[in-house]
Design an enzyme around this catalytic site. Structure first.
Site, PDB file in Angstrom:
ATOM      1  N   LYS A  92       0.811  -1.223   0.000  1.00  0.00           N
ATOM      2  CA  LYS A  92       0.000   0.000   0.000  1.00  0.00           C
ATOM      3  C   LYS A  92       0.848   1.278   0.000  1.00  0.00           C
ATOM      4  O   LYS A  92       0.445   2.307  -0.520  1.00  0.00           O
ATOM      5  CB  LYS A  92      -0.961   0.004   1.180  1.00  0.00           C
ATOM      6  CG  LYS A  92      -2.061  -1.030   0.988  1.00  0.00           C
ATOM      7  CD  LYS A  92      -3.338  -0.632   1.676  1.00  0.00           C
ATOM      8  CE  LYS A  92      -4.472  -1.569   1.288  1.00  0.00           C
ATOM      9  NZ  LYS A  92      -4.278  -2.940   1.818  1.00  0.00           N
ATOM     10  N   GLU A 114      -9.735   7.109   3.623  1.00  0.00           N
ATOM     11  CA  GLU A 114     -10.648   6.180   4.284  1.00  0.00           C
ATOM     12  C   GLU A 114      -9.837   4.944   4.630  1.00  0.00           C
ATOM     13  O   GLU A 114      -8.830   4.659   3.990  1.00  0.00           O
ATOM     14  CB  GLU A 114     -11.793   5.796   3.338  1.00  0.00           C
ATOM     15  CG  GLU A 114     -11.490   4.644   2.361  1.00  0.00           C
ATOM     16  CD  GLU A 114     -10.398   4.934   1.320  1.00  0.00           C
ATOM     17  OE1 GLU A 114     -10.153   6.132   1.038  1.00  0.00           O
ATOM     18  OE2 GLU A 114      -9.778   3.989   0.820  1.00  0.00           O
ATOM     19  N   SER A 380       1.692  -9.839  -1.054  1.00  0.00           N
ATOM     20  CA  SER A 380       1.293  -8.446  -0.835  1.00  0.00           C
ATOM     21  C   SER A 380       1.645  -7.876   0.533  1.00  0.00           C
ATOM     22  O   SER A 380       1.884  -6.680   0.660  1.00  0.00           O
ATOM     23  CB  SER A 380      -0.211  -8.295  -1.087  1.00  0.00           C
ATOM     24  OG  SER A 380      -0.951  -9.147  -0.246  1.00  0.00           O
TER      25      SER A 380
HETATM   26  C1  LIG Z   1      -5.126  -3.988   1.581  1.00  0.00           C
HETATM   27  C2  LIG Z   1      -4.434  -5.265   1.307  1.00  0.00           C
HETATM   28  C3  LIG Z   1      -4.822  -6.112   0.232  1.00  0.00           C
HETATM   29  C4  LIG Z   1      -6.016  -5.836  -0.629  1.00  0.00           C
HETATM   30  O1  LIG Z   1      -5.933  -4.684  -1.393  1.00  0.00           O
HETATM   31  P1  LIG Z   1      -5.702  -4.690  -2.968  1.00  0.00           P
HETATM   32  O2  LIG Z   1      -6.012  -3.306  -3.384  1.00  0.00           O
HETATM   33  O3  LIG Z   1      -6.624  -5.712  -3.559  1.00  0.00           O
HETATM   34  O4  LIG Z   1      -4.289  -5.067  -3.198  1.00  0.00           O
HETATM   35  C5  LIG Z   1      -4.086  -7.257  -0.003  1.00  0.00           C
HETATM   36  N1  LIG Z   1      -3.030  -7.590   0.769  1.00  0.00           N
HETATM   37  C6  LIG Z   1      -2.631  -6.821   1.801  1.00  0.00           C
HETATM   38  C7  LIG Z   1      -1.451  -7.252   2.606  1.00  0.00           C
HETATM   39  C8  LIG Z   1      -3.317  -5.636   2.109  1.00  0.00           C
HETATM   40  O5  LIG Z   1      -2.913  -4.874   3.149  1.00  0.00           O
END
Ligand SMILES: *Cc1c(COP(=O)(O)O)cnc(C)c1O
Length: 398
Positions: A92, A114, A380
């Site tokens: 993010k 948000e 992610s």
């Molecule tokens: C917020 C988040 C997501 C989901 O958000 P996307 O916009 O779909 O990437 C996925 N993995 C993690 C670790 C997150 O913090």
């Protein structure tokens, strides 16, 4: 021949999805952003600062790690793109770093955002602290209670967290409140949206900031495999920003299979799920046309997933188009499968993933990998924030 395009068109659409369906009062804000965003983010001074901060502040490039024991288990070559190693623990921050520089170029000195689980709120509060800008984060009152550690982080970083008591007191209500704030403060305020959702140009802008993920993958795959593309990319999809970033430079290379993993919660047909693309139909949410979970009257259905980051009733318009055009395949992964995969990755590779990320890992059980194939899983985020869920929900057999 007219090849299908998966990039946004001049009007902000991906096929029939996207656009900017906004109340008239928001028009000046969106218009200003739409007119200026490309000029700013393609400028030399923006690019220099963005890449400097990604390197020295975020910690990029993130490694592309060959997961040997996981590969042996599944009988193929599995690489993990380590977004979990970024500052603040997930992808993010790539987006918030880009948007904070953009805000300065636009002359804005007040930032609003948000947040649901608080991950985007923390990433926003982080870049605001560094830039010395005021930061206001809207968060559903229920989420403020459920995600106390992230609330404390945002406050320590100097952000003001405003609990929203309307509606279900969750993400959707926080978003509505942020939009209301923006309408009232069009001149000095920039709204940092946390995924590839919202009215044009947000989905395209956030995709571009996250595209650094696949830009690095091309170089790293060339070094490790002698070819700049993998056979398969797998990523979890909430709004879809980490997936969009991991896909971006391969969207038009049809040799690369794109597998988007959604949260099935307790099962796609259980009534408690966030399998948005599978269960959703065309509609408008937060300013764009996309696939969303709704009842016959067009009322949004409450999504459910054990992972707060995937618990969103829509998907970014790019993902609606990737699905409907057949470019991406959708895989549904349940809470139990994700928990199991989190323990598996921890034990085999010494990496505790975020619950969202664990969904992408679990999808390995749904594909039949070929021994020769190179698979990239976009990792992610890290699992620190999910330790409570992991200890409360020990899967019985690994
Ligand atoms: C917020 C988040 C997501 C989901 O958000 P996307 O916009 O779909 O990437 C996925 N993995 C993690 C670790 C997150 O913090």
């Amino acid at each position: 021949m007219n090849k299908t395009s998966y990039n946004v068109d001049k009007k902000g659409f991906y096929g029939p999805y996207g656009g900017a369906y906004i109340p008239e009062m928001l028009y000046p804000n969106i218009k200003e952003l739409e007119e200026k965003y490309l000029g700013i983010i393609e400028s030399e001074s923006f690019r220099t600062e963005f890449h400097y901060l990604l390197r020295d502040y975020v910690g990029r490039p993130t490694p592309l790690y060959f997961a040997k024991r996981l590969s042996d288990r599944y009988g193929s070559n599995i690489f993990l793109k380590r977004e979990d190693l970024n500052h603040t623990g997930a992808h993010k921050i790539n987006n918030t770093v880009g948007q904070i520089i953009l805000a300065r170029h636009l002359g804005k000195h007040r930032i609003i955002a948000e947040t649901g689980a608080g991950q985007h709120g923390v990433a926003t509060a982080t870049v605001c602290a560094r830039a010395g800008l005021n930061c206001i984060v809207y968060m559903g009152a229920l989420d403020v209670e459920r995600q106390a550690p992230n609330v404390r982080k945002m406050q320590m970083l100097g952000a003001e967290v405003i609990p929203v008591h309307s509606g279900n007191k969750t993400l959707k209500d926080a978003t509505n409140q942020a939009i209301r704030d923006w309408i009232n403060n069009p001149v000095d305020t920039h709204y940092i949206i946390g995924s590839v959702v919202g009215p044009h140009p947000y989905p395209d802008m956030v995709t571009r900031f996250q595209s650094v993920i696949s830009e690095e993958m091309k170089v790293q795959l060339t070094e490790k495999t002698g070819r700049d593309y993998p056979d398969v990319i797998m990523a979890c999809v909430g709004g879809g920003s980490n997936a969009a970033g991991a896909y971006y430079h391969y969207l038009h290379n049809e040799q690369v299979r794109l597998l988007s993993v959604e949260a099935a919660g307790k099962g796609v047909d259980s009534g408690e799920s966030a399998a948005t693309s599978t269960l959703g139909s065309d509609g408008i949410i937060h300013g764009s046309r996309t696939l969303l979970m709704q009842d016959v009257d067009g009322q949004i259905t409450e999504p459910y997933s054990i992972s707060a980051g995937l618990d969103y009733p829509g998907v970014g318009p790019i993902h609606a188009w990737l699905k409907m055009s057949g470019r991406a395949e959708i895989i549904n992964v349940t809470d139990d499968e994700a928990l199991h995969a989190a323990y598996l990755l921890s034990k085999l590779e010494g990496i505790i993933p975020a619950l969202e990320t664990a969904h992408a890992v679990a999808a390995l059980d749904h594909v039949k990998p070929d021994p020769e194939q190179n698979i990239v899983i976009n990792l992610s985020g890290r699992g620190d924030k999910d330790m409570e869920a992991y200890t409360e929900n020990l899967p019985n057999k690994i």
